[in-house]
Design an enzyme around this catalytic site. Sequence first.
Site, PDB file in Angstrom:
ATOM      1  N   ASP A  69       0.842  -1.193   0.000  1.00 36.46           N
ATOM      2  CA  ASP A  69       0.000   0.000   0.000  1.00 36.46           C
ATOM      3  C   ASP A  69       0.879   1.246   0.000  1.00 36.46           C
ATOM      4  O   ASP A  69       2.033   1.216   0.433  1.00 36.46           O
ATOM      5  CB  ASP A  69      -0.982   0.001   1.171  1.00 36.46           C
ATOM      6  CG  ASP A  69      -0.384  -0.530   2.466  1.00 36.46           C
ATOM      7  OD1 ASP A  69       0.855  -0.673   2.543  1.00 36.46           O
ATOM      8  OD2 ASP A  69      -1.144  -0.804   3.404  1.00 36.46           O
ATOM      9  N   GLU A 128      -5.773   3.478   3.606  1.00 37.35           N
ATOM     10  CA  GLU A 128      -6.291   4.151   4.791  1.00 37.35           C
ATOM     11  C   GLU A 128      -7.702   4.699   4.568  1.00 37.35           C
ATOM     12  O   GLU A 128      -8.341   5.156   5.505  1.00 37.35           O
ATOM     13  CB  GLU A 128      -5.350   5.295   5.206  1.00 37.35           C
ATOM     14  CG  GLU A 128      -3.937   4.862   5.549  1.00 37.35           C
ATOM     15  CD  GLU A 128      -3.857   4.036   6.836  1.00 37.35           C
ATOM     16  OE1 GLU A 128      -4.886   3.913   7.543  1.00 37.35           O
ATOM     17  OE2 GLU A 128      -2.777   3.506   7.133  1.00 37.35           O
TER      18      GLU A 128
END
Length: 375
Positions: A69, A128
Amino acid sequence: MAENEFVKIRRELHKIPELGFQEVKTQRFLLDYINTLPQERLEVKTWKTGLFVKVHGTNPTKTIGYRADIDGLPITEETNYSFQSQHEGLMHACGHDMHMAIGLGVLTYFAQHEIKDNVLFIFQPAEEGPGGAQPMLQSDIMKEWLPDFIFALHVAPEYPVGSIALKEGLLFANTSELFIDLKGKGGHAAYPHTTNDMVVAACQLVSQLQTIVARNVDPLDSAVITVGKIQGGTVQNIIAERARIEGTIRTLSPESMTRVKERIEAIVKGVEVGYQCETAIDYGCMYHQVYNHHEVTREFMEFAKEQTDVDVIECKEAMTGEDFGYMLKDIPGFMFWLGVQSEYGLHHAKLQPHEGAIDIAISLITKYFEHKGNQ
C-alpha cells in the site's frame, strides 16, 4: 544497488505522504525508479494513482502476487527526522513508505534475475481510506493478470527487528467507519424547554452504544465500538441544533458486524423518537476481515522457520482493519506482521520504524519468491 539504497528510497518516500487516491507524487516516484530497472521482463500498467508491475517468468505456470500500500495519513509528523514529511499535516505514520521500499527491493532483484513463474507487484492506493483494494481487485488489469496466490506484509512496532508474526485463519478484524448525524432544534440556553438539545442526545447515544458489545455480542466473539470524535454546538450559551458522532466498529466475525449494525440502527431510532430529532447513519469505509488461507500460510511459516535470520512468531488475531482482506477473499494467500521495533505505535505522530527491517524483509521475500516461483 548498494545495500542501504532501499533505506534511502524509504526516506525519499517518507517525505511525500499523500492521502488516498491523491498519491500523484508517489506514483511518479515509483514509475521513475522502475524505469531505471532492466525492462526486458517488466510490464507496467497504471491504475488511478496505483501501479501493477508484472515480471514475466521464463516458463510460467502460475503468477505470484505481492501487494504494497502507498498512501499516508492526515497526521502532523513529530519524529524530528531529517527526512520529515514535506507535506504539511500529512505523514507516513503506518509504515507504507517501508512497504513500498521493500516492494521495490524485491522487484529490483527479479528485474535483474530470471524466475520461472510470473510475479505481480501491486502498489495499491487508498488503504487508509476510502479503500483501494476492492476496486483494484475489480479492475480489468487485475482480471487479466490475476495472481494464483497473493501476500502482503505490515510493519509492527511491537515486534523486534528480525521477527515476523502471523497465524493461520483470521488475522485482522472486520472494520467499519461510523458517522451519526443528529438534527434537533437549537435555541437560547435560557429557554431549554423550547429546544431539542442535540448535545444531550449525542451523549445519551454514546452511552447506549457501549451496551451493544456488553449485551448483544457473544462473549466468545469480540467486538469494539469506538467513538473517537463528537461535534456539537457553536458557543456556550446556545443549545445545539446539530451534533455529529464519529467512530469505528471492529468485529472478529461478519455475523457480529451485522448484529452490531442492527443494534446501532435500533438505538439511533430510539434516540430519534425520544429526542424528537432527525438522524442519519453513514458507515463510510468498510473492510473485510483478513483471513490467512491455511495451506499457503502454513507453507510460508515452515519456509520462514528454515531461514537463519528470521524469527517466526505465531501471533493472535488483532482488531486492526486492512482492505487487503478483500484480495484474500477472492485469492488464496496471507498477510504477516514485520517487526520494526518502535517505541510509538501505528498512526502515531512519532512512529519511527527501525529501517533494519527493510533488508530483512527484502531478503526473506526474495528467497520465498525464488522458492515458490521456480518449482
